[in-house]
Design a protein around this motif. Sequence first.
Motif, PDB file in Angstrom:
ATOM      1  N   TYR A  65      45.330  43.960  31.510  1.00 21.19           N
ATOM      2  CA  TYR A  65      44.191  44.309  32.364  1.00 21.19           C
ATOM      3  C   TYR A  65      44.516  45.452  33.310  1.00 21.19           C
ATOM      4  O   TYR A  65      43.745  46.397  33.460  1.00 21.19           O
ATOM      5  CB  TYR A  65      43.751  43.083  33.164  1.00 21.19           C
ATOM      6  N   ALA A 136      31.274  42.884  36.213  1.00 24.18           N
ATOM      7  CA  ALA A 136      31.900  42.007  37.211  1.00 24.18           C
ATOM      8  C   ALA A 136      32.691  42.821  38.218  1.00 24.18           C
ATOM      9  O   ALA A 136      32.654  42.548  39.427  1.00 24.18           O
ATOM     10  CB  ALA A 136      32.806  40.993  36.512  1.00 24.18           C
ATOM     11  N   ARG A 137      33.386  43.856  37.726  1.00 21.84           N
ATOM     12  CA  ARG A 137      34.160  44.717  38.622  1.00 21.84           C
ATOM     13  C   ARG A 137      33.242  45.470  39.580  1.00 21.84           C
ATOM     14  O   ARG A 137      33.538  45.612  40.771  1.00 21.84           O
ATOM     15  CB  ARG A 137      35.010  45.683  37.795  1.00 21.84           C
ATOM     16  N   VAL A 141      33.815  41.535  42.109  1.00 21.50           N
ATOM     17  CA  VAL A 141      34.632  40.364  41.765  1.00 21.50           C
ATOM     18  C   VAL A 141      36.106  40.781  41.730  1.00 21.50           C
ATOM     19  O   VAL A 141      36.446  41.847  41.220  1.00 21.50           O
ATOM     20  CB  VAL A 141      34.196  39.790  40.398  1.00 21.50           C
ATOM     21  N   GLY A 142      36.986  39.953  42.275  1.00 21.20           N
ATOM     22  CA  GLY A 142      38.408  40.264  42.328  1.00 21.20           C
ATOM     23  C   GLY A 142      39.033  40.357  40.944  1.00 21.20           C
ATOM     24  O   GLY A 142      38.574  39.725  39.992  1.00 21.20           O
ATOM     25  N   ASN A 143      40.080  41.169  40.859  1.00 19.46           N
ATOM     26  CA  ASN A 143      40.733  41.382  39.562  1.00 19.46           C
ATOM     27  C   ASN A 143      41.276  40.091  38.957  1.00 19.46           C
ATOM     28  O   ASN A 143      41.125  39.836  37.756  1.00 19.46           O
ATOM     29  CB  ASN A 143      41.866  42.401  39.709  1.00 19.46           C
ATOM     30  N   LEU A 144      41.945  39.281  39.770  1.00 23.07           N
ATOM     31  CA  LEU A 144      42.515  38.038  39.257  1.00 23.07           C
ATOM     32  C   LEU A 144      41.426  37.078  38.786  1.00 23.07           C
ATOM     33  O   LEU A 144      41.603  36.340  37.805  1.00 23.07           O
ATOM     34  CB  LEU A 144      43.389  37.373  40.313  1.00 23.07           C
ATOM     35  N   THR A 145      40.281  37.083  39.485  1.00 18.71           N
ATOM     36  CA  THR A 145      39.157  36.245  39.066  1.00 18.71           C
ATOM     37  C   THR A 145      38.589  36.730  37.746  1.00 18.71           C
ATOM     38  O   THR A 145      38.238  35.931  36.871  1.00 18.71           O
ATOM     39  CB  THR A 145      38.059  36.253  40.146  1.00 18.71           C
ATOM     40  N   ILE A 146      38.498  38.051  37.576  1.00 19.01           N
ATOM     41  CA  ILE A 146      38.017  38.608  36.306  1.00 19.01           C
ATOM     42  C   ILE A 146      38.960  38.214  35.170  1.00 19.01           C
ATOM     43  O   ILE A 146      38.519  37.828  34.082  1.00 19.01           O
ATOM     44  CB  ILE A 146      37.911  40.140  36.405  1.00 19.01           C
ATOM     45  N   ARG A 148      40.922  35.620  35.049  1.00 19.61           N
ATOM     46  CA  ARG A 148      40.859  34.174  34.809  1.00 19.61           C
ATOM     47  C   ARG A 148      39.550  33.761  34.157  1.00 19.61           C
ATOM     48  O   ARG A 148      39.553  32.905  33.258  1.00 19.61           O
ATOM     49  CB  ARG A 148      41.044  33.434  36.143  1.00 19.61           C
ATOM     50  N   ARG A 149      38.435  34.353  34.556  1.00 21.87           N
ATOM     51  CA  ARG A 149      37.134  33.894  34.074  1.00 21.87           C
ATOM     52  C   ARG A 149      36.642  34.621  32.828  1.00 21.87           C
ATOM     53  O   ARG A 149      35.885  34.046  32.038  1.00 21.87           O
ATOM     54  CB  ARG A 149      36.088  34.059  35.187  1.00 21.87           C
ATOM     55  N   HIS A 150      37.025  35.879  32.670  1.00 24.97           N
ATOM     56  CA  HIS A 150      36.438  36.680  31.600  1.00 24.97           C
ATOM     57  C   HIS A 150      37.437  37.149  30.546  1.00 24.97           C
ATOM     58  O   HIS A 150      37.124  37.144  29.359  1.00 24.97           O
ATOM     59  CB  HIS A 150      35.732  37.912  32.201  1.00 24.97           C
TER      60      HIS A 150
END
Length: 231
Positions: A65, A136-137, A141-146, A148-150
């Motif tokens: 990523y 999302a970016r 939305v935070g990078n780590l959340t992206i 983890r979720r996507h």
Amino acid sequence: QGAGASNVSERLQAPSWDHPFGTDSSGRDMLSRVIYGARIPLVIPAVVIVGVLLIGVPLGGIAGYFGGVVDETVMRITDVFLAFPALVMAMALVAFLGPSLRNVAIAMVITWWPWYTRLVRGMAASLRERPYVEAARTMGVGNLTIIRRHVLPSALGPVIVQMTLDIGTVILAAAGLSFIGLGAQPPNPEWGLMVAEGREYILREWWIGTFPGLAILLLVLAFNLVGDGLR
């Protein structure tokens, strides 16, 4: 007769109705030992696969990523591990840590995680430019959340297939390490160890090493067929 119970008067008996798989050099029933020993080739791969997923998948997702320096650093570390044959490195680690099933699992986790890192890294690198990730970016939305979720959920398909195929490889590697004395220790009814114990009797009491070997063959074949079906 239990898996660990011995009866010298019944030692080295050929397969019969009383002992379908025969008995070993200590008079222990081979069928009981093969069945009882099935726990080990099921638990060890589970521990190893969970360990490599916890290490390899997050590292691969982060490297793919973010790219750049992060990607180069993670990939060079994986290249160092991949430069050595996995089984040879596992043998060296177990020899250093001491022969035991726990150390076999630790050594295999250390040697196996780079494969999953490279696999997930390739998937994450292709997913980071997808429209839903860009959206999302853009929304903050935070990078780590992206990740983890996507990113990671979208990369799980190939990981699950690889994981299923690797279970058979882990079973063979663990049995091989026990066969050469670096894994399970007597009187543990581990299949690789049982095959090793049957070496000196192979020309006469063939059943001692044959039935544990067939158990390894059938279990590995079963997991490989499942993996092929998922793929």
